[in-house]
Scaffold this motif. Structure first.
Motif, short mmCIF file in Angstrom:
data_model
loop_
_atom_site.label_atom_id
_atom_site.label_comp_id
_atom_site.label_asym_id
_atom_site.label_seq_id
_atom_site.Cartn_x
_atom_site.Cartn_y
_atom_site.Cartn_z
N PHE A 67 -24.67 23.33 20.63
CA PHE A 67 -25.67 23.08 19.59
C PHE A 67 -25.04 22.41 18.37
O PHE A 67 -25.60 21.47 17.80
CB PHE A 67 -26.33 24.41 19.19
CG PHE A 67 -27.50 24.26 18.25
CD1 PHE A 67 -28.78 24.08 18.74
CD2 PHE A 67 -27.32 24.32 16.87
CE1 PHE A 67 -29.86 23.96 17.88
CE2 PHE A 67 -28.39 24.20 16.01
CZ PHE A 67 -29.67 24.02 16.52
N ARG A 68 -23.87 22.90 17.98
CA ARG A 68 -23.18 22.34 16.82
C ARG A 68 -22.83 20.87 17.03
O ARG A 68 -22.92 20.05 16.12
CB ARG A 68 -21.91 23.15 16.51
CG ARG A 68 -21.19 22.67 15.25
CD ARG A 68 -19.90 23.46 15.02
NE ARG A 68 -20.18 24.85 14.73
CZ ARG A 68 -19.89 25.86 15.55
NH1 ARG A 68 -19.30 25.61 16.70
NH2 ARG A 68 -20.16 27.09 15.20
N ARG A 69 -22.44 20.53 18.25
CA ARG A 69 -22.05 19.15 18.55
C ARG A 69 -23.24 18.19 18.44
O ARG A 69 -23.07 17.06 17.97
CB ARG A 69 -21.45 19.06 19.96
CG ARG A 69 -20.08 19.69 20.09
CD ARG A 69 -19.33 19.13 21.30
NE ARG A 69 -20.08 19.31 22.54
CZ ARG A 69 -19.90 20.29 23.39
NH1 ARG A 69 -19.00 21.23 23.12
NH2 ARG A 69 -20.60 20.37 24.50
N VAL A 70 -24.42 18.62 18.87
CA VAL A 70 -25.56 17.69 18.91
C VAL A 70 -26.48 17.80 17.70
O VAL A 70 -27.17 16.83 17.35
CB VAL A 70 -26.39 17.90 20.20
CG1 VAL A 70 -25.53 17.65 21.42
CG2 VAL A 70 -27.00 19.29 20.25
N ARG A 71 -26.48 18.95 17.04
CA ARG A 71 -27.39 19.14 15.91
C ARG A 71 -26.68 19.17 14.56
O ARG A 71 -27.32 19.17 13.51
CB ARG A 71 -28.19 20.44 16.10
CG ARG A 71 -29.06 20.45 17.36
CD ARG A 71 -30.27 19.55 17.24
NE ARG A 71 -31.22 20.09 16.30
CZ ARG A 71 -32.19 20.95 16.63
NH1 ARG A 71 -32.32 21.37 17.89
NH2 ARG A 71 -33.04 21.39 15.73
N ASN A 72 -25.35 19.27 14.60
CA ASN A 72 -24.54 19.25 13.38
C ASN A 72 -24.91 20.37 12.41
O ASN A 72 -24.86 20.21 11.20
CB ASN A 72 -24.65 17.90 12.67
CG ASN A 72 -23.51 17.67 11.69
OD1 ASN A 72 -22.40 18.17 11.91
ND2 ASN A 72 -23.78 16.94 10.61
N ARG A 73 -25.28 21.50 12.95
CA ARG A 73 -25.51 22.71 12.15
C ARG A 73 -25.32 23.92 13.05
O ARG A 73 -25.22 23.81 14.26
CB ARG A 73 -26.89 22.72 11.52
CG ARG A 73 -28.07 22.86 12.49
CD ARG A 73 -29.37 23.05 11.73
NE ARG A 73 -30.54 23.06 12.59
CZ ARG A 73 -30.99 24.13 13.23
NH1 ARG A 73 -30.34 25.28 13.12
NH2 ARG A 73 -32.07 24.06 13.99
N LYS A 74 -25.29 25.09 12.43
CA LYS A 74 -25.06 26.32 13.17
C LYS A 74 -26.29 26.73 13.98
O LYS A 74 -27.42 26.60 13.52
CB LYS A 74 -24.67 27.45 12.21
CG LYS A 74 -24.30 28.75 12.91
CD LYS A 74 -23.87 29.81 11.90
CE LYS A 74 -23.52 31.12 12.60
NZ LYS A 74 -23.13 32.17 11.63
N TYR A 75 -26.06 27.20 15.18
CA TYR A 75 -27.13 27.71 16.03
C TYR A 75 -27.67 29.01 15.45
O TYR A 75 -26.92 29.96 15.19
CB TYR A 75 -26.57 27.95 17.44
CG TYR A 75 -27.50 28.66 18.40
CD1 TYR A 75 -28.60 28.01 18.94
CD2 TYR A 75 -27.25 29.98 18.78
CE1 TYR A 75 -29.43 28.65 19.84
CE2 TYR A 75 -28.07 30.62 19.68
CZ TYR A 75 -29.16 29.96 20.21
OH TYR A 75 -29.99 30.61 21.11
N ALA A 76 -28.96 29.06 15.18
CA ALA A 76 -29.61 30.26 14.65
C ALA A 76 -30.26 31.02 15.80
O ALA A 76 -31.31 30.61 16.30
CB ALA A 76 -30.64 29.89 13.58
N LYS A 77 -29.65 32.09 16.22
CA LYS A 77 -30.08 32.82 17.41
C LYS A 77 -31.54 33.25 17.34
O LYS A 77 -32.27 33.18 18.33
CB LYS A 77 -29.19 34.04 17.61
CG LYS A 77 -29.41 34.79 18.92
CD LYS A 77 -28.43 35.95 19.04
CE LYS A 77 -28.62 36.74 20.31
NZ LYS A 77 -28.20 36.01 21.51
N SER A 78 -31.98 33.69 16.17
CA SER A 78 -33.35 34.21 16.04
C SER A 78 -34.39 33.12 15.82
O SER A 78 -35.59 33.40 15.86
CB SER A 78 -33.42 35.21 14.88
OG SER A 78 -33.11 34.58 13.65
N ILE A 79 -33.95 31.88 15.61
CA ILE A 79 -34.89 30.77 15.40
C ILE A 79 -34.79 29.75 16.52
O ILE A 79 -35.78 29.43 17.19
CB ILE A 79 -34.62 30.08 14.04
CG1 ILE A 79 -34.81 31.07 12.89
CG2 ILE A 79 -35.53 28.86 13.87
CD1 ILE A 79 -34.42 30.53 11.54
#
Length: 222
Positions: free
Chosen positions: A174-186
């Motif tokens: 997720f970080r590689r493609v979205r350039n932000r932290k993966y939010a597990k609950s969202i």
């Protein structure tokens, strides 16, 4: 119409239940069976320990709701389940195809003990048919891994049982493609909902995860 309540672990449980519901109703329709009546009550708890506490309330779920609930499904995550002393289980070892069956059955037995409580064997026998304990291997993100290519996160992982840290694997992708932290609950519920809404994605996910198929199969069989 058969009534069912599903209790799942983690904030992304809503997405898991959406996948289960969609596939179960599709398969029941294909088999000429009536659809199940899933409870509208919230069935997500935060953590395996809380889910085990819900097992103790099995009789309450069965008989204190209107309309009455006939079947209660409990879905606990396999990940870190061995850290809960009440389950009396050791962490499975590779090869997982050999160690997971006994691991899962031991957890299911411990969950049944919690649900039974102090009831006599005769008392438990009268109500046990509505109790359905299941273990999801390994966690919600395990259902995302086999379709990451179709969700824009690169090469999929089809052998999800081999990836015990699925959340970390998804976080990295997720970080590689979205350039932000993966939010597990969202982000978790968002991806799981997309899977639930796409029959082809569901088919891939089910094919990769026998523990999910076991839940779906039992619901279809009711």
């Amino acid at each position: 119409m058969t009534s069912v309540h599903i209790i799942t672990e983690d904030k992304t449980g809503g997405g898991l239940e959406a996948i289960i519901r969609a596939e179960v109703q599709r398969q029941r329709h294909s088999a000429g069976k009536t659809p199940l009546q899933f409870s509208k009550a919230r069935g997500t708890v935060n953590g395996n320990a809380q889910l085990l506490e819900q097992c103790r309330k099995y009789e309450l779920f069965r008989f204190n709701y209107a309309p009455r609930i006939e079947h209660v499904f409990y879905v606990i995550d396999a990940r870190n389940a061995w850290d809960l002393p009440q389950l009396e289980v050791q962490a499975p070892r590779v090869p997982y195809e050999q160690s997971l069956p006994s691991f899962i059955s031991t957890i299911q037995g411990s969950m049944a003990v919690l649900a039974r409580g102090t009831r006599t064997p005769q008392e438990w026998e009268k109500i046990r048919s509505g109790f359905h304990p299941h273990v999801l291997v390994w966690e919600r993100e395990s259902l995302i891994l086999p379709v990451t290519d179709q969700l824009g996160m690169g090469e999929p992982t089809m052998d999800v049982y081999a990836e015990r840290r699925a959340a970390e694997a998804i976080t990295e992708r997720f970080r590689r493609v979205r350039n932000r932290k993966y939010a597990k609950s969202i982000d978790g519920p968002e991806y799981l909902t997309r899977i639930a809404q796409d029959e082809r994605l569901r088919a891939t996910v089910l094919a990769s995860n026998a523990s999910l198929r076991a839940i779906v199969d039992e619901l279809v069989s009711l």
